[in-house]
Structure formats: structure tokens, C-alpha cells
Design a protein around this motif. Structure first.
Motif, PDB file in Angstrom:
ATOM      1  N   GLY A 132       8.976  -5.878  13.266  1.00 11.50           N
ATOM      2  CA  GLY A 132       7.991  -6.952  13.171  1.00 11.50           C
ATOM      3  C   GLY A 132       7.185  -6.823  11.889  1.00 11.50           C
ATOM      4  O   GLY A 132       7.457  -5.946  11.073  1.00 11.50           O
ATOM      5  N   THR A 133       6.205  -7.689  11.711  1.00 15.08           N
ATOM      6  CA  THR A 133       5.293  -7.599  10.571  1.00 15.08           C
ATOM      7  C   THR A 133       4.620  -6.239  10.598  1.00 15.08           C
ATOM      8  O   THR A 133       4.160  -5.812  11.664  1.00 15.08           O
ATOM      9  CB  THR A 133       4.205  -8.683  10.678  1.00 15.08           C
ATOM     10  N   LEU A 134       4.569  -5.579   9.457  1.00 13.46           N
ATOM     11  CA  LEU A 134       4.023  -4.217   9.399  1.00 13.46           C
ATOM     12  C   LEU A 134       2.637  -4.152  10.062  1.00 13.46           C
ATOM     13  O   LEU A 134       1.676  -4.756   9.587  1.00 13.46           O
ATOM     14  CB  LEU A 134       3.942  -3.756   7.943  1.00 13.46           C
ATOM     15  N   ALA A 175       0.837  -1.213   0.000  1.00 17.69           N
ATOM     16  CA  ALA A 175       0.000   0.000   0.000  1.00 17.69           C
ATOM     17  C   ALA A 175       0.865   1.254   0.000  1.00 17.69           C
ATOM     18  O   ALA A 175       1.960   1.267   0.578  1.00 17.69           O
ATOM     19  CB  ALA A 175      -0.908   0.003   1.232  1.00 17.69           C
ATOM     20  N   ASP A 176       0.361   2.293  -0.643  1.00 14.92           N
ATOM     21  CA  ASP A 176       1.053   3.574  -0.678  1.00 14.92           C
ATOM     22  C   ASP A 176       1.217   4.105   0.759  1.00 14.92           C
ATOM     23  O   ASP A 176       0.225   4.283   1.465  1.00 14.92           O
ATOM     24  CB  ASP A 176       0.222   4.559  -1.514  1.00 14.92           C
ATOM     25  N   PRO A 177       2.448   4.354   1.198  1.00 11.02           N
ATOM     26  CA  PRO A 177       2.659   4.731   2.601  1.00 11.02           C
ATOM     27  C   PRO A 177       1.978   6.043   3.009  1.00 11.02           C
ATOM     28  O   PRO A 177       1.529   6.171   4.152  1.00 11.02           O
ATOM     29  CB  PRO A 177       4.187   4.841   2.731  1.00 11.02           C
ATOM     30  N   ARG A 178       1.887   6.985   2.087  1.00  8.02           N
ATOM     31  CA  ARG A 178       1.243   8.262   2.432  1.00  8.02           C
ATOM     32  C   ARG A 178      -0.248   8.028   2.730  1.00  8.02           C
ATOM     33  O   ARG A 178      -0.796   8.514   3.716  1.00  8.02           O
ATOM     34  CB  ARG A 178       1.407   9.252   1.274  1.00  8.02           C
ATOM     35  N   PRO A 200       8.964  -4.072   9.402  1.00  7.33           N
ATOM     36  CA  PRO A 200       9.922  -5.107   9.020  1.00  7.33           C
ATOM     37  C   PRO A 200      11.330  -4.533   8.878  1.00  7.33           C
ATOM     38  O   PRO A 200      12.306  -5.181   9.212  1.00  7.33           O
ATOM     39  CB  PRO A 200       9.406  -5.636   7.675  1.00  7.33           C
ATOM     40  N   LYS A 201      11.420  -3.290   8.360  1.00  6.38           N
ATOM     41  CA  LYS A 201      12.724  -2.623   8.278  1.00  6.38           C
ATOM     42  C   LYS A 201      12.519  -1.118   8.276  1.00  6.38           C
ATOM     43  O   LYS A 201      11.413  -0.643   8.013  1.00  6.38           O
ATOM     44  CB  LYS A 201      13.501  -3.077   7.027  1.00  6.38           C
ATOM     45  N   PRO A 254      12.441   6.588   2.880  1.00  9.00           N
ATOM     46  CA  PRO A 254      11.375   7.166   2.054  1.00  9.00           C
ATOM     47  C   PRO A 254       9.982   6.689   2.467  1.00  9.00           C
ATOM     48  O   PRO A 254       9.022   7.452   2.464  1.00  9.00           O
ATOM     49  CB  PRO A 254      11.722   6.658   0.642  1.00  9.00           C
ATOM     50  N   TRP A 255       9.886   5.416   2.858  1.00  8.18           N
ATOM     51  CA  TRP A 255       8.595   4.878   3.294  1.00  8.18           C
ATOM     52  C   TRP A 255       8.135   5.613   4.568  1.00  8.18           C
ATOM     53  O   TRP A 255       6.987   6.069   4.661  1.00  8.18           O
ATOM     54  CB  TRP A 255       8.728   3.373   3.567  1.00  8.18           C
ATOM     55  N   LEU A 256       9.053   5.749   5.518  1.00 12.41           N
ATOM     56  CA  LEU A 256       8.702   6.403   6.783  1.00 12.41           C
ATOM     57  C   LEU A 256       8.333   7.872   6.572  1.00 12.41           C
ATOM     58  O   LEU A 256       7.395   8.380   7.193  1.00 12.41           O
ATOM     59  CB  LEU A 256       9.876   6.297   7.763  1.00 12.41           C
ATOM     60  N   ARG A 257       9.081   8.553   5.690  1.00 14.45           N
ATOM     61  CA  ARG A 257       8.805   9.957   5.407  1.00 14.45           C
ATOM     62  C   ARG A 257       7.382  10.110   4.850  1.00 14.45           C
ATOM     63  O   ARG A 257       6.600  10.929   5.305  1.00 14.45           O
ATOM     64  CB  ARG A 257       9.863  10.492   4.434  1.00 14.45           C
ATOM     65  N   ALA A 258       7.044   9.277   3.868  1.00  9.26           N
ATOM     66  CA  ALA A 258       5.719   9.373   3.245  1.00  9.26           C
ATOM     67  C   ALA A 258       4.620   9.005   4.244  1.00  9.26           C
ATOM     68  O   ALA A 258       3.590   9.679   4.331  1.00  9.26           O
ATOM     69  CB  ALA A 258       5.646   8.458   2.021  1.00  9.26           C
ATOM     70  N   PHE A 259       4.858   7.973   5.018  1.00  7.86           N
ATOM     71  CA  PHE A 259       3.868   7.547   6.009  1.00  7.86           C
ATOM     72  C   PHE A 259       3.623   8.668   7.036  1.00  7.86           C
ATOM     73  O   PHE A 259       2.480   9.033   7.325  1.00  7.86           O
ATOM     74  CB  PHE A 259       4.340   6.271   6.711  1.00  7.86           C
ATOM     75  N   ALA A 260       4.727   9.209   7.558  1.00 11.77           N
ATOM     76  CA  ALA A 260       4.605  10.275   8.567  1.00 11.77           C
ATOM     77  C   ALA A 260       3.920  11.500   7.958  1.00 11.77           C
ATOM     78  O   ALA A 260       3.089  12.139   8.621  1.00 11.77           O
ATOM     79  CB  ALA A 260       5.981  10.639   9.110  1.00 11.77           C
TER      80      ALA A 260
END
Ligand code: ADP
Ligand code: MG
Length: 325
Positions: free
Chosen positions: A124-126, A57-60, A91-92, A96-102
Motif C-alpha cells: 500500500g501507500t508507504l 525520506a532517508d529510510p534509516r 508500495p514495493k 536496500p530500503w528495508l535493510r536501512a529502515f530496519a
């Protein structure tokens, strides 16, 4: 967590000013002050990859949705959201994933004046767990219990688009590309009906947000209020895309019992009808009266009956989403 320490990760992606709190992220606990005359409304939602959202899924959008589903619970209570915590299993640690999610999370948080005041981060598992806290004037929260025979039943917005999108993504039905784009937004980026919830305080007798489907969630109001509900299929608000596909059982099931819409369903006395239409106008959100609350003679009687145009009860097979059903 990997190259980026857990400490660095929290500092870089999840630490923001929290003007509405005495103390935000960084200590062993956050500190908040509930204003005089207010009650604290608290709710939490857990989103697990592969179950509540696609792994890729798109993190944003995911950041937005994780908060939106919680804000929706505040809306359903008539509460003003104030503070949130965010607990993440990852999981890791991918920048970029964290930036978009936040960004997705914080954009919606700021829009509603919500401070991110804490959380937990682990490998862990997302999995995403948000807890939301809000304020509501003492005694004025909208509860599921409170619907009375004679009440009109209302819903906001349009129903079933999120489920229609999911059905198309899972190839259970076909949608044109443009149609899918229109309904997919409802699935990935729902709009919590905060202004509506607040406007309904002292007006609605009961309320719930539709996360598991209209029939199931209205059923919860009926159970808690010990009443029955009769809704008219013809009255259910459907988007232009939904209307085009109502000949298909999948679309009809989405309209009646599709989850993930995050619209509000509420009941109010018929004398409130015009006031409620006035609110719809003021906040720019369609509100539709879809039926009536009735007495429920016995618990064996169905909680929710859907009637067709000819007045006959329809057979509703899909009653909603149940993770253990
Ligand atoms: P503790 O060991 O006391 O649980 P942590 O090291 O887990 O503390 O967290 C440090 C601070 O960062 C705390 O204030 C905590 O609330 C906050 N925090 C941790 N993870 C998140 C997150 N994903 N989002 C927001 N705040 C977080
Ligand atoms: Mg911790």
C-alpha cells in the motif's frame, strides 16, 4: 509481496531476539509479562508518506523517527519503554530500503532496551504504524492533568529547530547550508527524552512531549489541568541557529509553535527548582524554566499567554499544528 514473500521479508528484516518478551515475532501474538507493581503504558503513532515525511525520506532516519516519536510518548509519561510493534504498508519490497529502515529502527530500539515483538506487513501507500508499550510504577505516570497554579513551567533542550528546518526545506525562508544541516538533524532524527521522563516521576505535576508546538502542547496541559499558563518569550531556549533568525516571523513562529521537536514540557512546584536543575546536570540535558501556571478564571480566558520582555502579551498567530485545522 513481489519477489520476496511476505513471510521471507518479515523473517529477513523484522525478526530479532526479544530477550524482554516471553514470545516475540513469529506466532499469532507476542507474549509479555508486566512486572509486579507496574502499569502498562501504551501509545501508537501513525506516519503517512507525504503528510508526516517526504516520500523520498532517508529510510534509516525514517526507521529511527518512527520509533523515536513513540519513545517520546513514553518519556512524556515517565514510562520505561519495553516492547514495540511495527506495522508497515509498502508500495514495493525493496531490499536496500528495508535493510536501512530496519537498521535505523533497531539501532534506536536496542539503545533503549526495546524489543520488536510483532507487527503487520502489507502492500500500500508507504505508511508506518508503531505501537509502543512500556512500564511505569503504578500510580507514578506523568499525566497532562496535574498542573497546579503556582507551578513553574519547564522545557527540555531547544525549541523550534525542527520547524525551522522544515521552513527552509519548503523554501519559506533561507538558511546557510551548515545551519540547515544543524537543524535538519532535529527534524529527521529527534532524540526522545527517556531519561528525563523517568527522572521526573514523583517530581513533576504534569508533562507532555512537544510534537505539535509549545503553545499547542502546553495548551493541552492547561485544558486537562483546568489552569492557564504564562510564558516569557525571552526565556524560551533557542539554538544558536534559531537565535540568528529570531528577527523573522517564521523563526519566531517555529520557536513558539513549531512541531516535531519532541522535547518535554512539564510543570513542577517552585520548591523543586534546584532538584530539576540537578537532574539537568546529571543527565546532560538543558532544562529551562519558561513561565508559571496560573488560575484560569473562565474557560473563555486564553490557556496560554506569551509575554514579551516589556511584560505585554504577544499576539501568537500560529498556535500549533493541527491536521484537521
Ligand atoms: P497474522 O497473519 O497472524 O497477522 P502475519 O503473517 O501478518 O501473521 O505475521 C507473522 C508474524 O510476523 C507475527 O508474529 C507478526 O507479529 C510479525 N510481523 C509481521 N509484520 C511485521 C513487521 N513489520 N515487524 C515486526 N513483526 C512483524
Ligand atoms: Mg498480519
Amino acid at each position: 509481496m513481489s519477489a520476496l514473500s511476505e513471510f521471507e521479508l518479515i523473517k529477513r528484516y523484522f525478526t530479532y531476539p526479544a530477550p524482554g518478551a516471553r514470545l516475540g515475532v513469529g506466532d499469532d501474538a507476542a507474549l509479555v509479562r508486566v512486572r509486579a507493581g507496574m502499569e502498562l503504558a501504551i501509545s501508537t503513532d501513525l506516519l503517512v508518506a507525504g503528510r508526516h515525511f517526504f516520500r523520498d525520506a532517508d529510510p534509516r532516519q525514517l526507521g529511527h523517527k518512527a520509533l523515536a516519536v513513540n519513545l517520546s510518548d513514553m518519556a512524556a509519561m515517565g514510562a520505561t519503554p519495553r516492547w514495540a510493534t511495527l506495522s508497515l504498508a509498502l508500495p514495493k519490497a525493496e531490499g536496500p530500503w528495508l535493510r536501512a529502515f530496519a537498521d535505523g529502527f533497531m539501532r534506536l530500539a536496542r539503545k533503549h532496551g526495546v524489543d520488536l515483538i510483532g507487527g503487520d506487513t502489507t502492500r500500500g501507500t508507504l505508511t508506518i504504524c508503531v505501537q509502543i508499550m512500556g512500564e511505569v510504577p503504578a500510580g507514578q505516570a506523568l499525566l497532562r492533568a496535574g498542573a497546579r497554579p503556582g507551578d513553574e513551567i519547564w522545557v527540555s533542550g531547544c525549541l523550534g529547530d525542527a520547524a525551522l528546518a522544515l521552513a527552509a526545506l519548503k523554501k519559506r525562508m533561507g538558511l546557510k547550508r551548515r545551519e540547515l544541516a544543524a537543524v535538519e538533524r532535529r527534524l529527521h532524527a529527534p532524540t526522545p527524552r527517556i531519561a528525563l521522563g523517568q527522572a521526573l516521576r514523583k517530581l513533576a505535576n504534569s508533562a507532555i512531549d512537544i510534537s505539535d508546538g509549545l503553545v499547542a502542547d502546553l495548551g493541552h496541559i492547561c485544558e486537562r489541568s483546568r489552569v492557564a499558563a504564562v510564558i516569557r518569550f525571552e526565556s524560551l531556549p533557542a539554538s544558536a541557529v534559531m537565535k540568528r533568525y529570531l528577527g523573522l516571523p517564521t523563526a519566531r513562529a517555529a520557536l513558539l509553535a513549531g512541531g516535531d521537536d519532541y522535547e518535554l514540557c512539564f510543570t513542577a512546584e517552585p520548591a523543586r527548582h534546584q532538584t530539576i536543575l540537578g537532574i539537568a546536570h546529571r543527565i546532560g540535558l538543558k532544562l529551562t524554566c519558561i513561565g508559571t501556571v496560573r488560575r484560569r478564571p473562565t474557560r473563555a480566558a486564553p490557556a496560554v499567554t506569551v509575554v514579551a520582555r516589556d511584560g505585554r502579551p504577544m499576539d501568537v498567530k500560529h498556535r500549533g499544528f493541527d491536521h484537521f485545522g
